[in-house]
Design a protein around this motif. Structure first.
Motif, PDB file in Angstrom:
ATOM      1  N   ARG A   6       0.840  -1.186   0.000  1.00  0.00           N
ATOM      2  CA  ARG A   6       0.000   0.000   0.000  1.00  0.00           C
ATOM      3  C   ARG A   6       0.881   1.245   0.000  1.00  0.00           C
ATOM      4  NH1 ARG A   6      -4.707   0.832   4.282  1.00  0.00           N
ATOM      5  NH2 ARG A   6      -6.237   1.164   2.694  1.00  0.00           N
ATOM      6  N   LEU A   9       2.341   1.722  -3.387  1.00  0.00           N
ATOM      7  CA  LEU A   9       1.340   2.264  -4.318  1.00  0.00           C
ATOM      8  C   LEU A   9       1.071   3.743  -4.043  1.00  0.00           C
ATOM      9  CD1 LEU A   9      -1.309  -0.553  -4.756  1.00  0.00           C
ATOM     10  CD2 LEU A   9       0.057   0.544  -6.506  1.00  0.00           C
ATOM     11  N   VAL A  10       0.974   4.099  -2.793  1.00  0.00           N
ATOM     12  CA  VAL A  10       0.718   5.504  -2.444  1.00  0.00           C
ATOM     13  C   VAL A  10       1.894   6.360  -2.887  1.00  0.00           C
ATOM     14  CG1 VAL A  10       0.505   7.087  -0.487  1.00  0.00           C
ATOM     15  CG2 VAL A  10      -0.863   5.014  -0.551  1.00  0.00           C
ATOM     16  N   ARG A  11       3.101   5.881  -2.602  1.00  0.00           N
ATOM     17  CA  ARG A  11       4.274   6.651  -3.017  1.00  0.00           C
ATOM     18  C   ARG A  11       4.349   6.739  -4.547  1.00  0.00           C
ATOM     19  NH1 ARG A  11       8.753   4.737   1.214  1.00  0.00           N
ATOM     20  NH2 ARG A  11       7.985   6.003   2.913  1.00  0.00           N
ATOM     21  N   PHE A  12       3.996   5.671  -5.240  1.00  0.00           N
ATOM     22  CA  PHE A  12       3.989   5.691  -6.708  1.00  0.00           C
ATOM     23  C   PHE A  12       3.006   6.741  -7.217  1.00  0.00           C
ATOM     24  CE2 PHE A  12       1.995   4.241 -10.650  1.00  0.00           C
ATOM     25  CZ  PHE A  12       3.089   4.304 -11.496  1.00  0.00           C
ATOM     26  N   PHE A  13       1.782   6.740  -6.667  1.00  0.00           N
ATOM     27  CA  PHE A  13       0.779   7.709  -7.114  1.00  0.00           C
ATOM     28  C   PHE A  13       1.161   9.126  -6.705  1.00  0.00           C
ATOM     29  CE2 PHE A  13      -2.126   3.984  -7.509  1.00  0.00           C
ATOM     30  CZ  PHE A  13      -2.379   4.141  -8.859  1.00  0.00           C
ATOM     31  N   GLU A  14       1.809   9.290  -5.554  1.00  0.00           N
ATOM     32  CA  GLU A  14       2.273  10.619  -5.158  1.00  0.00           C
ATOM     33  C   GLU A  14       3.319  11.122  -6.143  1.00  0.00           C
ATOM     34  OE1 GLU A  14       3.712  10.161  -1.177  1.00  0.00           O
ATOM     35  OE2 GLU A  14       1.726  10.490  -0.297  1.00  0.00           O
ATOM     36  N   LYS A  15       4.267  10.267  -6.465  1.00  0.00           N
ATOM     37  CA  LYS A  15       5.299  10.661  -7.422  1.00  0.00           C
ATOM     38  C   LYS A  15       4.698  10.896  -8.809  1.00  0.00           C
ATOM     39  CE  LYS A  15       9.135   8.464  -5.082  1.00  0.00           C
ATOM     40  NZ  LYS A  15      10.143   7.423  -5.127  1.00  0.00           N
ATOM     41  N   PHE A  16       3.773  10.036  -9.171  1.00  0.00           N
ATOM     42  CA  PHE A  16       3.110  10.195 -10.465  1.00  0.00           C
ATOM     43  C   PHE A  16       2.334  11.516 -10.509  1.00  0.00           C
ATOM     44  CE2 PHE A  16      -0.495   9.424 -13.344  1.00  0.00           C
ATOM     45  CZ  PHE A  16       0.213   9.171 -14.509  1.00  0.00           C
ATOM     46  N   GLY A  17       1.587  11.816  -9.443  1.00  0.00           N
ATOM     47  CA  GLY A  17       0.847  13.083  -9.362  1.00  0.00           C
ATOM     48  C   GLY A  17       1.774  14.282  -9.367  1.00  0.00           C
TER      49      GLY A  17
END
Length: 182
Positions: A6, A9-17
């Motif tokens: 989790r 995934l959160v860090r991935f979406f944060e970096k992606f955002g």
């Protein structure tokens, strides 16, 4: 393990955002802002060109109206020249006859008449300069000047001066120009 997945995934979406936000900022400063400036300047240029075109269309409409009235004006000018401007060959005698008739009608005494044809001026008409001296009462001199100015021929009074005359009368020195066709 779930938590780490989790977190990943959160860090991935944060970096992606964050990457998308940075990409938007770069796109704004690198592409959108310069293009927007070009679009604004082109819109201003278009508005100025449109305004100039509308002014030109209005000018063309005025010129078309003028052109449609031109043949009538040309006929009116030709009629005026025919009726009020004598030809050069009869100009001197016509001027002498005019001065004689105006002098008789006013009751003033005419003396010292000089004529000079002005051929130096470029234009459609020739000027016949007339310089004369008169004696009479003020009302006679005014009748003379009025009759000369309102004659059928095109006469322009260029200058005049009043001087004391003989035996209580008044003298008038008058310079006029009668126009002739070449």
């Amino acid at each position: 393990m779930r938590r780490t997945r989790r977190q990943i995934l959160v860090r991935f979406f944060e970096k992606f955002g964050l990457g998308i936000v940075l990409l938007d900022i770069v796109f704004y400063f690198a592409a959108y802002r310069p293009v927007r400036g070009l679009v604004d300047s082109e819109q201003e240029r278009y508005a100025a060109e449109r305004h100039a075109a509308l002014r030109q269309q209005a000018r063309v409409a005025r010129l078309e109206k003028f052109r449609s009235a031109l043949p009538e004006a040309d006929q009116n000018v030709d009629a005026f020249v025919h009726d009020h401007i004598p030809p050069r060959r009869s100009g001197f005698s016509r001027a002498a006859d005019l001065l004689r008739d105006v002098t008789q009608a006013s009751g003033a005494d005419l003396s010292n008449v000089r004529f000079k044809l002005n051929t130096d001026e470029k234009g459609p008409l020739l000027g016949l300069g007339m310089e004369m001296s008169l004696q009479g009462s003020f009302s006679e001199l005014m009748k003379f000047a009025d009759a000369l100015e309102s004659a059928d021929d095109l006469v322009l009074i260029r200058g005049f001066s009043f001087v004391p005359g003989d035996s209580g009368s008044l003298g008038l020195h008058l310079m006029a120009e009668m126009y002739l066709t070449p």
